[in-house]
Motif scaffolding. Structure first.
Motif, mmCIF file in Angstrom:
data_model
loop_
_atom_site.group_PDB
_atom_site.id
_atom_site.type_symbol
_atom_site.label_atom_id
_atom_site.label_comp_id
_atom_site.label_asym_id
_atom_site.label_seq_id
_atom_site.Cartn_x
_atom_site.Cartn_y
_atom_site.Cartn_z
ATOM 1 N N ASP A 24 29.210 -49.133 88.155
ATOM 2 C CA ASP A 24 28.899 -47.929 86.962
ATOM 3 C C ASP A 24 29.364 -48.657 85.666
ATOM 4 O OD1 ASP A 24 28.111 -45.942 88.441
ATOM 5 O OD2 ASP A 24 30.274 -45.302 88.822
ATOM 6 N N ARG A 25 28.694 -49.806 85.509
ATOM 7 C CA ARG A 25 29.071 -50.633 83.984
ATOM 8 C C ARG A 25 27.522 -50.883 83.555
ATOM 9 N NH1 ARG A 25 33.660 -55.123 85.876
ATOM 10 N NH2 ARG A 25 35.202 -53.576 85.948
ATOM 11 N N LEU A 26 27.292 -50.897 82.299
ATOM 12 C CA LEU A 26 26.324 -51.460 81.345
ATOM 13 C C LEU A 26 26.372 -52.608 81.140
ATOM 14 C CD1 LEU A 26 23.740 -50.025 80.584
ATOM 15 C CD2 LEU A 26 24.926 -49.630 78.227
ATOM 16 N N VAL A 27 25.529 -53.508 81.464
ATOM 17 C CA VAL A 27 25.338 -54.895 81.101
ATOM 18 C C VAL A 27 24.228 -55.363 80.072
ATOM 19 C CG1 VAL A 27 25.101 -57.377 81.979
ATOM 20 C CG2 VAL A 27 26.634 -55.561 83.148
ATOM 21 N N ALA A 28 24.358 -55.727 78.936
ATOM 22 C CA ALA A 28 23.441 -55.884 78.156
ATOM 23 C C ALA A 28 23.478 -57.407 77.626
ATOM 24 C CB ALA A 28 23.670 -55.200 76.462
ATOM 25 N N THR A 29 22.302 -58.077 78.051
ATOM 26 C CA THR A 29 22.187 -59.343 77.819
ATOM 27 C C THR A 29 21.538 -59.641 76.274
ATOM 28 O OG1 THR A 29 21.832 -60.032 79.770
ATOM 29 C CG2 THR A 29 20.825 -61.667 78.613
ATOM 30 N N VAL A 30 22.376 -60.171 75.480
ATOM 31 C CA VAL A 30 21.970 -60.263 74.079
ATOM 32 C C VAL A 30 21.589 -61.533 73.598
ATOM 33 C CG1 VAL A 30 22.645 -59.944 71.836
ATOM 34 C CG2 VAL A 30 23.350 -58.630 73.587
ATOM 35 N N THR A 31 20.203 -61.953 73.368
ATOM 36 C CA THR A 31 19.910 -63.463 72.581
ATOM 37 C C THR A 31 19.879 -63.251 71.327
ATOM 38 O OG1 THR A 31 18.519 -63.501 74.864
ATOM 39 C CG2 THR A 31 18.033 -65.066 73.167
ATOM 40 N N ALA A 32 20.664 -64.316 70.979
ATOM 41 C CA ALA A 32 20.550 -64.486 69.398
ATOM 42 C C ALA A 32 20.527 -65.885 69.018
ATOM 43 C CB ALA A 32 22.052 -63.820 68.690
ATOM 44 N N ALA A 33 20.192 -65.983 67.645
ATOM 45 C CA ALA A 33 20.151 -67.536 67.029
ATOM 46 C C ALA A 33 21.369 -68.264 66.903
ATOM 47 C CB ALA A 33 19.335 -67.380 65.862
ATOM 48 N N SER A 34 22.343 -67.402 66.626
ATOM 49 C CA SER A 34 23.904 -67.843 66.529
ATOM 50 C C SER A 34 24.737 -66.871 66.937
ATOM 51 C CB SER A 34 23.876 -67.949 65.063
ATOM 52 O OG SER A 34 23.911 -67.049 64.074
ATOM 53 N N PRO A 35 26.135 -67.241 67.182
ATOM 54 C CA PRO A 35 26.892 -66.386 67.655
ATOM 55 C C PRO A 35 27.241 -65.139 67.017
ATOM 56 C CG PRO A 35 28.048 -68.745 67.738
ATOM 57 C CD PRO A 35 26.869 -68.671 67.147
ATOM 58 N N LEU A 36 27.450 -63.919 67.335
ATOM 59 C CA LEU A 36 27.712 -62.742 66.978
ATOM 60 C C LEU A 36 29.045 -62.813 66.394
ATOM 61 C CD1 LEU A 36 25.717 -60.191 69.238
ATOM 62 C CD2 LEU A 36 24.874 -61.457 66.866
ATOM 63 N N ALA A 55 26.204 -48.802 69.144
ATOM 64 C CA ALA A 55 25.219 -48.294 69.362
ATOM 65 C C ALA A 55 24.392 -48.107 70.661
ATOM 66 C CB ALA A 55 24.105 -49.197 68.531
ATOM 67 N N LEU A 56 24.647 -49.137 71.525
ATOM 68 C CA LEU A 56 24.276 -49.060 72.877
ATOM 69 C C LEU A 56 24.842 -47.922 73.820
ATOM 70 C CD1 LEU A 56 23.805 -52.883 73.616
ATOM 71 C CD2 LEU A 56 22.216 -51.348 73.125
ATOM 72 N N GLU A 57 26.234 -47.616 73.407
ATOM 73 C CA GLU A 57 26.947 -46.739 74.156
ATOM 74 C C GLU A 57 26.456 -45.475 73.515
ATOM 75 O OE1 GLU A 57 31.567 -45.215 74.895
ATOM 76 O OE2 GLU A 57 31.288 -47.045 73.438
ATOM 77 N N ALA A 58 26.139 -45.192 72.493
ATOM 78 C CA ALA A 58 25.236 -43.661 71.907
ATOM 79 C C ALA A 58 24.172 -43.549 72.553
ATOM 80 C CB ALA A 58 25.499 -44.013 70.364
ATOM 81 N N GLN A 59 23.111 -45.051 72.918
ATOM 82 C CA GLN A 59 22.190 -44.427 73.479
ATOM 83 C C GLN A 59 22.154 -44.187 75.132
ATOM 84 O OE1 GLN A 59 19.304 -47.471 72.249
ATOM 85 N NE2 GLN A 59 17.580 -47.035 73.853
ATOM 86 N N ILE A 76 18.567 -54.598 78.750
ATOM 87 C CA ILE A 76 19.585 -53.946 79.779
ATOM 88 C C ILE A 76 18.480 -53.499 80.918
ATOM 89 C CG2 ILE A 76 20.874 -51.748 80.184
ATOM 90 C CD1 ILE A 76 21.470 -51.825 77.145
ATOM 91 N N ALA A 77 18.984 -54.099 82.076
ATOM 92 C CA ALA A 77 17.844 -53.836 83.201
ATOM 93 C C ALA A 77 16.278 -54.349 82.804
ATOM 94 C CB ALA A 77 18.177 -52.590 83.718
ATOM 95 N N ASP A 78 15.655 -53.112 82.931
ATOM 96 C CA ASP A 78 14.131 -53.532 82.541
ATOM 97 C C ASP A 78 14.029 -53.049 81.120
ATOM 98 O OD1 ASP A 78 13.494 -54.283 85.206
ATOM 99 O OD2 ASP A 78 13.073 -52.151 85.963
ATOM 100 N N ASP A 79 14.855 -52.399 80.367
ATOM 101 C CA ASP A 79 14.755 -52.050 78.823
ATOM 102 C C ASP A 79 14.953 -53.417 78.166
ATOM 103 O OD1 ASP A 79 14.430 -49.644 79.809
ATOM 104 O OD2 ASP A 79 16.234 -48.678 79.153
ATOM 105 N N VAL A 80 13.978 -53.546 77.228
ATOM 106 C CA VAL A 80 13.900 -54.756 76.254
ATOM 107 C C VAL A 80 13.833 -54.122 74.808
ATOM 108 C CG1 VAL A 80 12.922 -56.858 75.373
ATOM 109 C CG2 VAL A 80 13.267 -56.341 77.981
ATOM 110 N N ILE A 81 14.979 -54.579 73.969
ATOM 111 C CA ILE A 81 14.887 -54.110 72.399
ATOM 112 C C ILE A 81 14.690 -55.507 71.884
ATOM 113 C CG2 ILE A 81 15.908 -53.034 70.559
ATOM 114 C CD1 ILE A 81 17.694 -51.489 72.756
ATOM 115 N N ASP A 82 13.473 -55.804 71.216
ATOM 116 C CA ASP A 82 13.282 -57.289 70.684
ATOM 117 C C ASP A 82 13.417 -57.077 69.138
ATOM 118 O OD1 ASP A 82 12.761 -59.596 70.160
ATOM 119 O OD2 ASP A 82 11.476 -60.094 71.604
ATOM 120 N N GLY A 83 14.194 -57.305 68.716
ATOM 121 C CA GLY A 83 14.350 -57.252 67.005
ATOM 122 C C GLY A 83 14.421 -58.719 66.376
#
Length: 262
Positions: free
Chosen positions: A190-202, A213-217, A240-247
């Motif tokens: 029961d955990r939510l895993v988000a794979t975040v790809t970024a150009a530099s460390p957050l 933001a992800l917890e609210a969604q 997140i699983a099959d959901d992709v948010i590409d910004g």
């Protein structure tokens, strides 16, 4: 995933949840998945809806007589379901094995994080990726390599899962197989895993704002697995699983190129 397979998997998960699996139960189910995958005849028989439940129980008892009571009951419960294809049955038994392995882990364990770490190690070393992915490699040797490299560095549960995956690629790239296993572990715990790809460390603040933001969604506090990839140029890509948010800037530039070309 077809509707038949989805229903079959839910029934298998319910059968597993009604029992108390041990780490050995999980290992036995993963070994059963490999055995079923290696035999087209066994795979077809266990996935054939015209074969009766009694006959399938007899097959499981005869072929997998060394399974413990929980593993045997879960395997029978899975085989009795209607799957969309024999390959889906193998995938389903594998998922049940992973879930059983995780169910026996300490509550403080973070197996999905460890699988992500293994995934990054493999991705950063082409020779290692070839060694554990080669179709010509001996499965037992590949499992032994995983034990040698990761035992003591990640949990025993993570090692068990990775060792299984390198022995049973089934046409999957090892990085993709590890990613899918991480999703199964996250679902099982029961955990939510988000794979975040970024150009530099957050920064810490950026991670906190993204998590909020992800917890609210999604209604769950996420675990952020951050991948640094300069190719995204700027912005972030979240999966997140099959959901992709590409910004990402790279994605927006690609969209612009398509519009200009059209």
């Amino acid at each position: 995933m077809g509707s038949a397979t989805r229903s079959a998997l839910e029934a298998g998960i319910a059968a597993l949840g009604a029992r108390k699996p041990t780490a050995s139960t999980g290992e036995q189910l993963l070994a059963a998945a490999r055995a079923i995958d290696s035999s087209s005849q066994l795979r077809s028989l266990l996935a054939d809806p015209s074969v009766s439940g009694d006959d399938k129980r007899a097959i499981v008892s005869r072929v997998f007589g060394s399974l413990d009571g929980v593993a045997s009951a879960v395997l029978v419960a899975a085989a009795e379901q209607r799957w969309s294809s024999p390959a889906d049955l193998v995938d389903g038994v594998e998922e049940l094995g992973i879930r059983a392995v995780v169910a026996s882990a300490p509550k403080t364990a973070s197996v999905e994080r460890e699988l992500f770490d293994v995934q990054r190690v493999v991705a950063s070393d082409p020779e290692l990726e070839l060694a554990v992915s080669s179709k010509l490699g001996d499965p037992a040797a590949k499992a032994a390599l995983v034990e040698k490299l990761f035992a003591g560095k990640v949990s025993g549960e993570a090692v068990t899962i990775v060792a299984h995956l390198v022995q049973s690629p089934r046409g999957r790239r090892i990085r993709a197989a590890l990613g899918r296993a991480s999703e199964v572990v996250a679902s099982a715990t029961d955990r939510l895993v988000a794979t975040v790809t970024a150009a530099s460390p957050l920064s810490s603040d950026q991670q906190k704002r993204l998590s909020a933001a992800l917890e609210a969604q999604y209604g769950l506090a996420p675990q952020l697995n951050v991948i640094i990839d300069p190719a995204v140029i700027g912005g972030i890509r979240v999966q997140i699983a099959d959901d992709v948010i590409d910004g990402s800037v790279a994605s927006r530039l690609n969209d612009l190129r398509i519009q200009l070309a059209g």
